[in-house]
Write an enzyme that holds these catalytic residues in place. Sequence first.
Site, PDB file in Angstrom:
ATOM      1  N   TYR A  68      20.713  17.193   1.818  1.00 48.17           N
ATOM      2  CA  TYR A  68      20.380  16.513   3.071  1.00 48.17           C
ATOM      3  C   TYR A  68      20.807  17.348   4.286  1.00 48.17           C
ATOM      4  O   TYR A  68      20.136  17.351   5.311  1.00 48.17           O
ATOM      5  CB  TYR A  68      21.059  15.136   3.120  1.00 48.17           C
ATOM      6  CG  TYR A  68      20.555  14.202   2.031  1.00 48.17           C
ATOM      7  CD1 TYR A  68      19.200  14.135   1.722  1.00 48.17           C
ATOM      8  CD2 TYR A  68      21.428  13.389   1.318  1.00 48.17           C
ATOM      9  CE1 TYR A  68      18.724  13.292   0.726  1.00 48.17           C
ATOM     10  CE2 TYR A  68      20.961  12.534   0.326  1.00 48.17           C
ATOM     11  CZ  TYR A  68      19.605  12.504   0.030  1.00 48.17           C
ATOM     12  OH  TYR A  68      19.145  11.669  -0.960  1.00 48.17           O
ATOM     13  N   ARG A  91       6.189  -5.342  -6.584  1.00 46.69           N
ATOM     14  CA  ARG A  91       6.798  -4.296  -5.751  1.00 46.69           C
ATOM     15  C   ARG A  91       7.854  -4.894  -4.832  1.00 46.69           C
ATOM     16  O   ARG A  91       8.838  -4.264  -4.484  1.00 46.69           O
ATOM     17  CB  ARG A  91       5.721  -3.598  -4.918  1.00 46.69           C
ATOM     18  CG  ARG A  91       4.710  -2.823  -5.747  1.00 46.69           C
ATOM     19  CD  ARG A  91       3.652  -2.202  -4.850  1.00 46.69           C
ATOM     20  NE  ARG A  91       2.661  -1.456  -5.601  1.00 46.69           N
ATOM     21  CZ  ARG A  91       1.444  -1.914  -5.904  1.00 46.69           C
ATOM     22  NH1 ARG A  91       1.090  -3.122  -5.536  1.00 46.69           N
ATOM     23  NH2 ARG A  91       0.595  -1.175  -6.565  1.00 46.69           N
ATOM     24  N   SER A 104      20.776   5.257   2.210  1.00 46.82           N
ATOM     25  CA  SER A 104      21.666   6.322   1.729  1.00 46.82           C
ATOM     26  C   SER A 104      21.009   7.699   1.881  1.00 46.82           C
ATOM     27  O   SER A 104      21.675   8.729   1.790  1.00 46.82           O
ATOM     28  CB  SER A 104      22.050   6.077   0.268  1.00 46.82           C
ATOM     29  OG  SER A 104      20.952   6.363  -0.584  1.00 46.82           O
ATOM     30  N   SER A 122       8.224   5.176  -1.449  1.00 45.04           N
ATOM     31  CA  SER A 122       8.992   4.172  -2.203  1.00 45.04           C
ATOM     32  C   SER A 122       8.524   2.759  -1.883  1.00 45.04           C
ATOM     33  O   SER A 122       8.314   2.412  -0.718  1.00 45.04           O
ATOM     34  CB  SER A 122      10.477   4.274  -1.852  1.00 45.04           C
ATOM     35  OG  SER A 122      10.920   5.597  -1.983  1.00 45.04           O
ATOM     36  N   ASN A 123       8.381   1.967  -2.924  1.00 44.69           N
ATOM     37  CA  ASN A 123       7.941   0.578  -2.754  1.00 44.69           C
ATOM     38  C   ASN A 123       9.107  -0.374  -2.550  1.00 44.69           C
ATOM     39  O   ASN A 123      10.212  -0.064  -3.003  1.00 44.69           O
ATOM     40  CB  ASN A 123       7.159   0.147  -4.005  1.00 44.69           C
ATOM     41  CG  ASN A 123       5.716   0.572  -3.918  1.00 44.69           C
ATOM     42  OD1 ASN A 123       5.100   0.455  -2.865  1.00 44.69           O
ATOM     43  ND2 ASN A 123       5.170   1.061  -5.020  1.00 44.69           N
ATOM     44  N   SER A 152      -7.245   2.569  -0.774  1.00 44.84           N
ATOM     45  CA  SER A 152      -8.573   2.877  -0.218  1.00 44.84           C
ATOM     46  C   SER A 152      -9.303   3.865  -1.125  1.00 44.84           C
ATOM     47  O   SER A 152     -10.522   3.757  -1.319  1.00 44.84           O
ATOM     48  CB  SER A 152      -8.433   3.440   1.196  1.00 44.84           C
ATOM     49  OG  SER A 152      -7.808   2.493   2.031  1.00 44.84           O
ATOM     50  N   ARG A 154      -8.885   4.039  -4.318  1.00 42.94           N
ATOM     51  CA  ARG A 154      -9.288   3.248  -5.498  1.00 42.94           C
ATOM     52  C   ARG A 154     -10.525   2.403  -5.164  1.00 42.94           C
ATOM     53  O   ARG A 154     -11.458   2.312  -5.963  1.00 42.94           O
ATOM     54  CB  ARG A 154      -8.131   2.350  -5.940  1.00 42.94           C
ATOM     55  CG  ARG A 154      -7.001   3.155  -6.562  1.00 42.94           C
ATOM     56  CD  ARG A 154      -5.726   2.338  -6.726  1.00 42.94           C
ATOM     57  NE  ARG A 154      -4.689   3.136  -7.374  1.00 42.94           N
ATOM     58  CZ  ARG A 154      -3.386   2.911  -7.262  1.00 42.94           C
ATOM     59  NH1 ARG A 154      -2.942   1.928  -6.500  1.00 42.94           N
ATOM     60  NH2 ARG A 154      -2.514   3.668  -7.887  1.00 42.94           N
ATOM     61  N   HIS A 178       0.321  -2.825   1.114  1.00 48.73           N
ATOM     62  CA  HIS A 178       0.110  -2.117  -0.156  1.00 48.73           C
ATOM     63  C   HIS A 178       0.649  -3.056  -1.231  1.00 48.73           C
ATOM     64  O   HIS A 178       1.784  -2.945  -1.669  1.00 48.73           O
ATOM     65  CB  HIS A 178       0.850  -0.773  -0.161  1.00 48.73           C
ATOM     66  CG  HIS A 178       0.851  -0.130  -1.528  1.00 48.73           C
ATOM     67  ND1 HIS A 178      -0.292   0.243  -2.173  1.00 48.73           N
ATOM     68  CD2 HIS A 178       1.860   0.173  -2.377  1.00 48.73           C
ATOM     69  CE1 HIS A 178       0.006   0.754  -3.354  1.00 48.73           C
ATOM     70  NE2 HIS A 178       1.313   0.720  -3.498  1.00 48.73           N
TER      71      HIS A 178
END
Length: 316
Positions: A68, A91, A104, A122-123, A152, A154, A178
């Site tokens: 980081y 989700r 974090s 990330s969900n 979109s 899909r 989403h």
Amino acid sequence: MSLKARKVAIIGTGLVGSSTAFSLITQGVCEEILMIDLNKEKALGEVMDLNHCIEYLNRNTKVRVGSYEECEDVDIVVITAGAPPKPGQTRLDTLDLSVKIAESIVNPIMNSGFKGHFIIISNPVDIIAYHVYKISGLPKNNIIGTGTSVDSARLKNFIGELLNVDPRSVQAYSMGEHGDSQMVPWSHVYVGGKPFYKVIEDNKDRVGDVNLDKLVLDTAKAGWEVYNRKGTTYYAIATSTVAIIKAILNDENKIIPVSTLLDGEYGEKNVFSGVPAVLNATGVKEVVEIDMNEEELTKFKASNKIIREYINRVGK
Ligand code: NAD
């Protein structure tokens, strides 16, 4: 002469993160990739495997394990670290843990002096993107959730299959969450410039009665159909993410549906939601406000209401 290398950091080097890195190097999108994971051995394994590709690619992208503290001059940080839903979970069930993981990651990256763009995968992605916006303090245009970009794609696939046309000849957006409540503004779907409503009306003998609600449902559930068969999804989301990265790094002004902060657009405020947006070096340059009819706008707002409820539920 000094040339600035374009740098992307990928946080979480699991299936989504490593597929994103693979797609970046095969398309030659940037000069350097930092792979960061709690599991350093996993990150190193991915770095080694990716570096072993270089000989047979047309570009030498430097891939290495990063930290980081090194993110100060990174152009784009992609966050894939999260808590993938377990069988039976949605989700949204992974919400609190995913927000903690995001914190974090974002806090030490901001401490490095990072001023670039965050792309959140990330969900639940709309909610995590909102919280990254809040935690980071960066301008709203710098925070992009992948949102309905993959949905979109899909949706276009389904329409392409239905009509036997290349999905890239279809213009269509899935918008909103989403997730299950996403919607499609059908009055703005075009195939080769012809309104989709007219295409299906003129081709009834070929396509029969098209159930639009089922198409929306199939789009929203498509990820789960993949998940049920192979346990996860990664190629499509990685490819959508790289399209977003290219739009930023190449200053493309490309319109991609992404999750971004709505600040008055569509009469909505204080919510991250999937909408078509012009993407360039500034990130989200602007939201495209399509002229939805009343029914479409009602569905879009209902989806945003769900996102907003979950945004407010974090930590409670
Ligand atoms: P994965 O389990 O294969 O990989 C996750 C990686 O994150 C692991 O390597 C893990 O060690 C790492 N990690 C966990 N906590 C971390 C932390 N605090 N700091 C750094 N690294 C950490 O999971 P995956 O299949 O790659 O999925 C990752 C995320 O992407 C999940 O949240 C999943 O739901 C999401 N996803 C989103 C979409 C979308 O359309 N937005 C599509 C597919 C997956």
